[in-house]
Every structure is written in C-alpha cells, then in structure tokens.
Design an enzyme around this catalytic site. Structure first.
Site, PDB file in Angstrom:
ATOM      1  N   HIS A  58     -10.708  -4.350  10.781  1.00 17.97           N
ATOM      2  CA  HIS A  58     -11.289  -4.172   9.450  1.00 17.97           C
ATOM      3  C   HIS A  58     -12.570  -3.359   9.458  1.00 17.97           C
ATOM      4  O   HIS A  58     -13.321  -3.397   8.490  1.00 17.97           O
ATOM      5  CB  HIS A  58     -11.557  -5.547   8.803  1.00 17.97           C
ATOM      6  CG  HIS A  58     -10.312  -6.273   8.411  1.00 17.97           C
ATOM      7  ND1 HIS A  58      -9.507  -6.912   9.308  1.00 17.97           N
ATOM      8  CD2 HIS A  58      -9.712  -6.427   7.205  1.00 17.97           C
ATOM      9  CE1 HIS A  58      -8.461  -7.448   8.673  1.00 17.97           C
ATOM     10  NE2 HIS A  58      -8.559  -7.161   7.400  1.00 17.97           N
ATOM     11  N   GLU A 107       0.799  -1.228   0.000  1.00 21.96           N
ATOM     12  CA  GLU A 107       0.000   0.000   0.000  1.00 21.96           C
ATOM     13  C   GLU A 107       0.833   1.279   0.000  1.00 21.96           C
ATOM     14  O   GLU A 107       0.555   2.198  -0.762  1.00 21.96           O
ATOM     15  CB  GLU A 107      -0.942   0.043   1.218  1.00 21.96           C
ATOM     16  CG  GLU A 107      -2.175  -0.818   1.095  1.00 21.96           C
ATOM     17  CD  GLU A 107      -1.909  -2.273   1.402  1.00 21.96           C
ATOM     18  OE1 GLU A 107      -0.764  -2.613   1.766  1.00 21.96           O
ATOM     19  OE2 GLU A 107      -2.846  -3.074   1.300  1.00 21.96           O
TER      20      GLU A 107
END
Lengths: 400, 343
Positions: free
Chosen positions: B142, B73
C-alpha cells in the site's frame, strides 16, 4: 525447523482438542486444563441448519457430533481470537499499533470451524482480515501481537504488519482485494501437481466477490479440476457498501456458476466444520473446485479508521451480538446439554485473558527490529547485495 | 477541519484550507460548471470518500454524478474510459494508486494511447485520481509511488500537487484538459492546511499543467521535488539558510510533461542540483531529471554531479523505525546538499 514443528503441533492440538502447551511450545503458554468429570455428557449430536445448494445433489449432513473435548477446544480457539482482536483494538487506540488493522470479531466460527475440518498439511490463504486465521494456522498470539506492534519478535519480524503474516501452509494475509484468489488456486494446482491429496482453502469477502480475477480463477479451477475450496466470508458489507449496492447477485455461493456451491451459517462453528469437511472431501475426490458462502458478521467497522455505523445501525450490530454470537452459541449449546459447567468457561475466559495480556506485554516491550534488517529479504537464496539508501553515499547491505 | 463557507469569503484575503478541502472544492466547482463531469470510484458517494475527499458531493449532486462502484478496478476504470470516449468527462478515483495496478491496462492501452492510435479522432478526457506513495504504517502493498511508472508513458499527463493551491488549481486544470491525466495525491497531505490566496478562491482559478513553481529562491543549490517532499525541501532549506547556504526549491507540480526549462534556468544560476522524491531510485523521477539535465544546456553549468535523494530501494517495511529509514528525511536532504556543495 523447531518453530515449524511447534506451529504444526499447536495446530494439531487445536483440531484434536488435546491440551495445547505440550512440551514443544516454548513460551510457557498456559495449558488448558480440562477436567473430565464423570457427570458431564461426553458427546452430543446436534441438529444443524441445512445448507442451500447449487449444482449439488446432496449437501453436508444436517447433524454434527461434538465431543466435550472438541467443544472446549473450539470455544478456546474462538475466545482467544476474540480477545486478541479486542486487545488489538485497544492497542490501536493507544497508537501502539498503526497503519491498517482489520478486526475479525464476530467471524470467529469461520476460522475455527474451517481449521477443525482440515489438517495442518492442507493449505489456507485469506485476505487482510487475517489475524484469526494466522492463529488457527499455528502462529502464537505473542508473534501475532508483536507483528501488529512492529517488533522484531513478530512473525514477520515487524516488516509485514497486520496484513502480511505467514506460516507453513498459510499464505497470509493479502492486502490487495481479490488477489489472493488466483494465488489460492495456484496453491491447489501445486497440490494436484504433486498428487498429495491436499486441498487449498481460499478465502475472500463479499466485496472481493466482484473482482474479475475471481471469475478467471473459477474458470481455470473448474477446467483443470483444481482441489480448491473457495470460501466467501459474506459479512454483508464491503467496507462501507452493503452487498445489495455492490452485487447484481448476492447469492455468492452461486457466483461460481458452473462450480457447485453451498451456503452455510457462518455463525455456527459446527455448520462451518461440517460444510468444510464436505467441501474438502469433494475436492479430494477429484471432483474439482467448490464454492462455499459463509454468512457471517463483523462487529467492528471495516478497519480501525471506520467507526462502522455510518452504513449500518447500532441496533443491527447489537442484534447480531445478542442473538447470533458464535462464542455464545457454542457455550449455550454445551451448557444446556451439560457438556461443561459455567465455571469451566469462566475459568477458561480468565486464563485466555491472562494469556492475551502476557502476549500484549511482550508485544509492547519487545524491541523494534534493528536497522541492520532494513534491506534484508529482498531476494531469496541469493548472494548478499548492495542496496542504495536514500542518497548515493548511503550504501546498505541486503542478505537473503 | 473547518473552512469558512463561500459567503464569508467574498471580501476576505487569504484563508487556510486543507489539501482535502481544496480537492473537494475543485471537484465541486467543476461538477457545477460542466454537467458532463462525474466522479466514480469505491466509497466516493455514500461514504463521502475513503479519505473524505468527496465529502458532501453525493448529497449535493446525487447518484447520477457521484457513483459508488463495486471493488472492480479493471472493470470500472474501463467503464470510465469508455464514458470518456463517448464524450463525458469522468473523474475515476482509485482508493490508492496501488490498486490502479489492477486497472493499468485500461489507463495505458485504452486511455493514454488512443488519441495517437486514432490519429486524432478519439480523445479521452479522463482524470484518474487518488492517493499515491507512502502513508504511515500501511506496509509494502500500500505504499508504492507510481509517478515514474505513469510518467514513462506518452499520451498521459501526470500531475503531482504539493499544497492546497496546487491541489485545487491543478485538479481543475486536469478536469478541463481533454487528455487522460493521472493525478497523484498524497494521503499524509490531505489534512494539512495551507494559506490560499484570494485569487485561488475564485471558481476560475486554475494552475497550468506542465509548469513548475519556484517555492523559494536561492543561489547556491537547486532542490527539485514533487508532492510531500517539497515540504521536506523547504524545511531543509530553512536549516541550511542558518549556515549561509541558500537553496532554490522547485516544486515540479507536473511530472509529465516535465518543466525542464525551469530546472535548467535554476541550475544555470546555482550550478548544483539535488532531486528529492519518495519513490524508488531506479528509473525514477530523479533519474529522468539527471538525464534531461545532461542532455541540455545546463550540463556545462554543473560544478558537481546531480545528487538524487530517494526512497530506499526496498519494499516498504511496516515497523516504524524501519519505515522512517525507508524514506528521505530532512537530514538526508541537508547531508546531500552539503556533499554536493562539498562543504
């Protein structure tokens, strides 16, 4: 305290091959009866594959000794993990397990082989495909399944779920790809700091191997000679992406660059054990970290939301199952060397299935956690605090 | 779910489109319109997208425009920002915004601040998009909502669509905007179908960033929300209407720059304000709305303090019963409205 002793006792039993279910196990787990018939071969030395080496003069031995007791224990461990994962698959399809569920079937030799080579006082951390390691590190299958079903009897009281299970010297269970690697090096730093001769086994996958934080960690671990065994479980796919499409170099055992590395057949529990022992010895000797690549395979897709066949063929999956299944490989080895009988294996299979069914029964009937637990465990060792609920009139309580 | 192909839409009126398909159409149209636009992220190409939002795009546009990245990322977000600096118009997908934390330095320090630091020499026309906030049973790492974190930063635009028209119109605007836009989608909304007007099916249909929408008119109380919870507000409004309480429901659509004027106009009519969000309360979207209302012309029109309805101030638990109680439910909104109105 009692739970911790039970967990350590269970783990010790798995390594030594002694009967699990000695008096410290509370839930009435079945004892694996090992009948020592005089006509079974008590120990065999097997040839194992030579490992590919990186910056190492010598590698692990190319022969591995296996006693009958060890073989039956490794078999039991791997078969238990296999059956638990298949049960989780079933419960997920029944919508009793929800959210994320990343299954480990196919990779059992990695978890079983690693645990056979280290001791419960060593440390281990992995990513989200963690159910197998949760078991080998001493958590009961009841507590694992009940965590998956989100019940209060789960190892994290239902608050963590599939990716967040913990035990003494087992640091999960981590949801963010690659984040567990610096954590593992930190655990190794603590071992070095305390001078306790322990190592930390730090696992990650082929997908995580491309995370920058790994390379930062490799650098520091090597600079400071941290007793960290980095293990890449290369199952050839990072979610839907084959290794060739994600990595400029797929020689994961070399990606530590200045860190020595070895590439190991991850489908052979004996190869995994010998390599892990070699790697742990390297660290304990103060030589610094080491990287191990385990070549392995997952039968399921990345998670239960991934059928696993859009990026690989069913033929490939079937080929691995028929030629390289870790449980079959061990069983064939033992049978062809007369170390055990086919009936014994069948009996163990039946016992294991029953244990898993019993655990699933517990996991589906245990109540959900009470609402009073909602806000607990925000802080450790802290006086109770007030937590805002969904609106200003909802004042909830949190204790450590 | 099936949506009619373009040829059949020419003469028809409204049509049902899921949020997922609306996002897909937006990207498809913008990729076609401007060859500088490209999509990059994990599993966006050959897998059709982790949540199938980019389905069919790689097949149509190929490797150059739809790029699968490794799980890196910080690296690929930086690469995307660099490409934007050099004049391309990247759409950088984070599989979820939780993973954007790996890359947040590139979003803030490389993207958001650069036009300012360069005194106008270097624009960064990039869109960061992906699902934000809670899903179902995905636990603490998450489930975080990043609206407040990103909206804190000058130089960034932060958009949070609710329905399919929002999704399509706002994503097209975001892609055409010359500034870095954080585009917060919601996984639970992807599969939800909404009626899309005939106008919204045009390839030139855009919704302006920075303007809220009144989804429902009412006189007694103003409900302000964004993303999935707009739906919860409308549900609560329907129940309250039966008791004679008429809610005005405002869909923020954009978090930064926030359309405070629409909120103030409404509050000056209703005299009561309740904010609803999925994120945590402290330093959140609702907290900002409270502050802005106090600083502005609508304060004197309030008959009661503003009420914030938010997620519970804890990491997200996994067990269903706990998760359900960690987020605003319709009954929490109804309760809060009544308390605010003192009925």
């Amino acid at each position: 305290m009692k739970t911790m002793l039970t967990v350590i006792s269970n783990a010790l039993c798995r390594i030594t091959g002694k009967n699990v279910g000695a008096q410290t196990v509370p839930e009435g787990a079945r004892v694996a009866v090992t009948r020592n018939f005089a006509d079974f071969t008590p120990q065999v030395t097997f040839d194992i594959k030579k490992c590919d080496l990186h910056r190492l003069e010598a590698g692990p031995p190319v022969k591995a000794e296996l006693t009958r007791e060890q073989g039956l224990q490794y078999y039991r461990t791997m078969q238990m993990v296999r059956r638990v994962e298949l049960k989780a698959d079933q419960l997920y399809k029944q919508k009793i397990i929800r959210g994320f569920c990343h299954l480990y079937d196919g990779q059992e030799a990695c978890a079983a082989g690693i645990e056979a080579a280290i001791s419960p006082s060593d440390h281990l951390i992995t990513a989200y495909r963690a159910h197998g390691y949760t078991y080998t590190r001493g958590v009961s299958i009841r507590q694992i399944l009940a965590e998956l079903t989100g019940r209060k009897g789960g190892v994290a009281k239902g608050k963590g779920g599939s990716m967040h299970m913990y035990a003494p010297h087992f640091y999960g269970g981590n949801g963010i790809v690659g984040a567990q690697v610096p954590l593992g090096a930190g655990i190794a730093l603590a071992c070095q700091y305390r001078g306790n001769n322990q190592v930390c086994v730090t696992l990650y996958g082929d997908g995580a191997a491309n995370q920058g934080q790994l390379f930062e960690t490799f650098n520091m671990a090597a600079l400071w000679k941290l007793p960290c065994v980095f293990i890449c479980e290369n199952n050839k796919y990072g979610m839907g992406t084959a290794v060739e499409r994600a990595a400029a170099s797929t020689d994961y055992y070399k990606r530590g660059d200045f860190i020595p590395g070895l590439r190991v057949d991850g489908m052979d529990v004996l190869s995994v054990r010998e390599a892990t022992r070699f790697a742990a010895d390297h660290c304990r000797a103060g030589k610094g970290p080491i990287v191990m690549e385990l070549q392995t395979y997952r039968y399921h897709g990345h998670s239960m939301s991934d059928p696993g066949v859009s990026y690989r063929t069913r033929e490939e999956i079937q080929e691995v199952r028929s030629k390289s299944d870790p449980i079959s490989l061990l069983r064939e080895r033992m049978l062809s060397n007369n170390m055990a009988s086919a009936e014994e294996f069948k009996e163990m299979d039946v016992e294991i299935r029953k244990e898993v069914d019993d655990a699933a029964q517990f996991a589906t009937s245990d109540p959900e956690p009470p609402l009073e637990d909602l806000c607990n465990h925000v802080f450790s060792n802290n006086p109770p605090l007030d937590v805002r609920g969904t609106h200003p009139w909802s004042k909830l309580k949190s204790v450590s | 779910s099936w949506t009619p192909s373009r040829k059949h839409q020419r003469t028809s009126g409204p049509v049902e489109v899921t949020v997922r398909d609306a996002l897909n159409q937006a990207m498809d149209e913008e990729l076609e319109r401007d060859e500088r636009v490209f999509l990059m992220g994990e599993e966006v190409a050959q897998y059709d997208g982790a949540y199938k939002v980019s389905r069919g795009l790689w097949k149509k546009y190929g490797d150059k425009r739809i790029i699968d990245t490794p799980i890196s990322e910080m690296g690929f977000a930086g690469i995307a920002v660099g490409a934007a600096m050099a004049g391309l118009r990247p759409i950088c997908e984070f599989m979820t915004f939780n993973f954007s934390m790996q890359a947040i330095d590139q979003v803030i320090n490389s993207a958001a601040k650069t036009y300012y630091m360069s005194a106008g020499l270097q624009p960064v026309p990039i869109v960061f998009r992906g699902p934000n906030g809670a899903s179902a049973g995905v636990a603490a790492q998450h489930s975080q909502c990043f609206a407040a974190w990103y909206a804190h930063c000058p130089g960034l635009k932060v958009v949070s669509p609710w329905n399919s028209e929002d999704a399509k119109g706002l994503l097209k605007s975001a892609i055409r905007d010359d500034n870095p836009v954080v585009f917060l989608e919601n996984e639970l909304m992807y599969g939800v179908p909404f009626e899309m007007s005939e106008d919204s099916q045009s390839k030139d249909f855009t919704i302006p960033i920075g303007k809220a929408k009144i989804e429902r008119q009412g006189n007694h109380v103003t409900l302000v929300s964004h993303s999935r919870f707009v739906g919860h507000c409308l549900d609560a409004a329907a129940v309250l209407a039966k008791e004679g309480i008429e809610c005005e429901v405002i869909n923020l659509r954009t978090i930064r720059p926030m359309d405070v004027e629409s909120i103030e106009t409404s509050v000056m009519k209703t005299n009561h304000l309740v904010t609803v969000e999925g994120g945590w309360p402290q330093f959140g979207v609702g907290a900002e709305i409270c502050a802005r209302v106090m600083e502005g012309s609508a304060f004197n029109f309030l008959d009661a303090p503003v009420t914030r309805v938010t997620g519970v101030d804890i990491p997200m638990p996994y067990a269903k019963i706990l998760e359900d109680h960690s987020l605003p439910q319709v009954k929490d909104i109804i309760f809060s409205v009544k308390k605010t109105l003192n009925v």
